[in-house]
Enzyme design. Structure first.
Site, PDB file in Angstrom:
ATOM      1  N   THR A  93     -51.456  30.503  92.261  1.00 60.70           N
ATOM      2  CA  THR A  93     -52.714  29.827  92.566  1.00 60.70           C
ATOM      3  C   THR A  93     -53.837  30.760  92.134  1.00 60.70           C
ATOM      4  O   THR A  93     -53.819  31.958  92.438  1.00 60.70           O
ATOM      5  CB  THR A  93     -52.801  29.406  94.052  1.00 60.70           C
ATOM      6  N   GLU A  94     -54.789  30.220  91.353  1.00 59.15           N
ATOM      7  CA  GLU A  94     -55.715  31.104  90.637  1.00 59.15           C
ATOM      8  C   GLU A  94     -56.679  31.843  91.549  1.00 59.15           C
ATOM      9  O   GLU A  94     -57.327  32.784  91.117  1.00 59.15           O
ATOM     10  CB  GLU A  94     -56.469  30.350  89.542  1.00 59.15           C
ATOM     11  N   ASN A  95     -56.784  31.421  92.808  1.00 64.28           N
ATOM     12  CA  ASN A  95     -57.620  32.201  93.707  1.00 64.28           C
ATOM     13  C   ASN A  95     -56.932  33.479  94.189  1.00 64.28           C
ATOM     14  O   ASN A  95     -57.508  34.226  94.972  1.00 64.28           O
ATOM     15  CB  ASN A  95     -58.089  31.344  94.897  1.00 64.28           C
ATOM     16  N   SER A 122     -55.870  37.749  88.347  1.00 64.71           N
ATOM     17  CA  SER A 122     -55.325  36.393  88.373  1.00 64.71           C
ATOM     18  C   SER A 122     -55.525  35.686  87.036  1.00 64.71           C
ATOM     19  O   SER A 122     -54.628  34.992  86.544  1.00 64.71           O
ATOM     20  CB  SER A 122     -56.010  35.591  89.488  1.00 64.71           C
TER      21      SER A 122
END
Lengths: 213, 218
Positions: free
Chosen positions: A48-50, A93
């Site tokens: 998840t890019e966060n 990320s």
């Protein structure tokens, strides 16, 4: 002739095509359904890019397991972390994407062109407030970009198009397109119909107005 | 040299009008609410805010926007279900928006913190967000020239600090904190607790104290 696919059936089809052990990012919205169809033991690791690898299912909340505002997905929904998960900052990320470390991402779209151009961040309407998030980075970063969408908009307009008319997210980045009515390969060589559901090649060719390879 | 402040007011006392303020957080996760509230009370205005979002509901960054203190927002994802404060200001033409892909936002701050003059990035090639920017083909791929984003002040939320300013974060609330801490002239951090030096294992420090100027418990 089989029927048109439901969202769940599209998600299941995508899940079947994700190689075991892949590192995968599922975009906000419908693509998150794919997680429910990954077989146990697939070894697929969700990014998840966060800032997390090893994302688990959405958190349920409750007295024994309160929702944690510090543990969310890219849609800002509370989620869980699986054993073996890792946390990292935003530059790391996105380096995972741009650096070619992410195997697959699944995104929604307004339009996909036969050459694999993607439009999914902005309708271009004058009063629309644009928001891009990680879409452009994901589109050009993941080794394979799968798109999950309906083949036609509510008004019947095709969303697989010769050339995108909405503002672009990325050029030539989509490799495969999964829809209610068909699965396609797209790219530099044009579009190729892989499978149709509740319709035929001839019907699709006529409604889309493109050569389906 | 890090200062452990007694109050958030002391920690943000010298933020000047017209400053570029890097504000951590991905939505509410990692948002330095206490520092923002202190900045609202402090009164600095004409600010440029760099943050992933443009505020949620009526608290934190949204509250700062609602006070009319922000001239420009640099962010990746302003439009959300609860971004009504920003949406109204934007539609009324009372706030400027620079929309930046999320990875570029992070990398531009990373570049600023690392002394990189600019960098070529494949994100956004051929899209409206790369219009007017220099491009270059390298090994057959097209890249866009992206410039660093440097802050006058960074407001960051971490989990724990030691008295040397070393930081650890909590789960996905880490998000932009470590990058923003490197990219500002003055980095101000709110934490849940401050511990003595030696109580954070050097192996797990995420932000070394060299990047941290002020810490306050919130």
């Amino acid at each position: 002739m089989s029927a048109a696919r439901t969202k769940e059936q599209i998600a299941a089809a995508i899940a079947r095509d994700i190689p075991a052990g892949s590192f995968v990012n599922l975009g906000i919205g419908q693509p998150t359904l794919v997680a429910d169809h990954l077989p146990p033991g697939s070894g697929v690791v969700l990014h998840t890019e966060n800032g997390m690898l090893g994302m688990g299912p959405a958190a349920r909340g409750g007295p024994d397991d309160p929702l944690d505002p510090d543990l969310t997905n890219a849609g800002k929904i509370p989620v869980t972390a699986l054993p073996g998960a890792s946390y990292f900052h935003q530059a790391d990320s996105f380096a995972m994407m741009r650096g070619g470390h992410l195997d697959v991402c699944v995104l929604g779209a307004f339009q996909v062109s036969v050459r694999g151009d993607l439009a999914n961040w902005h309708t271009g309407e004058p009063d629309a407030i644009p928001a891009v998030g990680g879409a452009m980075d994901l589109a050009i970063g993941a080794k394979q970009v799968f798109v999950m969408m309906t083949l036609f908009a509510n008004d019947g307009t095709p969303k697989l198009v010769p050339t995108c008319t909405y503002p672009l997210t990325g050029l030539g980045c989509v490799s495969r397109l999964y829809t209610d009515l068909a699965t396609f390969e797209v790219g530099a060589g044009g579009v190729r119909l892989l499978e149709a559901f509740g319709t035929t090649r001839d019907e699709l060719t006529e409604r889309l107005g493109v050569d389906l390879g | 040299m890090v200062t452990i402040c007694d109050s958030a007011a002391e920690a943000v006392a010298d933020v000047a009008d017209g400053s570029t303020v890097l504000v951590g957080g991905f939505g509410p996760a990692g948002m330095p609410f206490t520092l923002i509230d202190a900045l609202i009370d402090q009164g600095a205005t004409d600010l440029t805010v760099v943050s992933n979002n443009a505020g949620n509901a009526d608290v934190g960054l949204a509250a700062l926007l609602a006070k009319g203190r922000v001239r420009k927002v640099v962010c990746s994802y302003p439009r959300q279900v609860d971004s009504w404060v920003f949406d109204a200001l934007y539609r009324e033409g009372r706030i400027e928006l620079e929309l930046v892909p999320q990875g570029n936002l992070a990398e531009r701050m990373r570049a600023a913190g690392a002394g990189i003059g600019a960098f070529f990035c494949p994100t956004g090639v051929g899209t409206p967000l790369a219009e007017g920017k220099e491009t270059r083909e390298i090994d057959g791929r097209t890249y866009v020239l992206e410039m660093p984003i440097k802050g006058d002040v960074a407001l960051v939320c971490a989990h724990r600090a030691d008295r040397a300013g070393n930081l650890v974060y909590r789960r996905t609330a880490r998000n932009f904190g470590p990058v923003m801490a490197t990219a500002a002239a003055t980095t101000v951090v709110q934490v849940s607790e401050v511990v003595d030096v030696g109580e954070i294992d050097p192996e797990v420090v995420v932000t070394p104290g060299i990047y941290v100027d002020r810490v306050v418990v919130a």
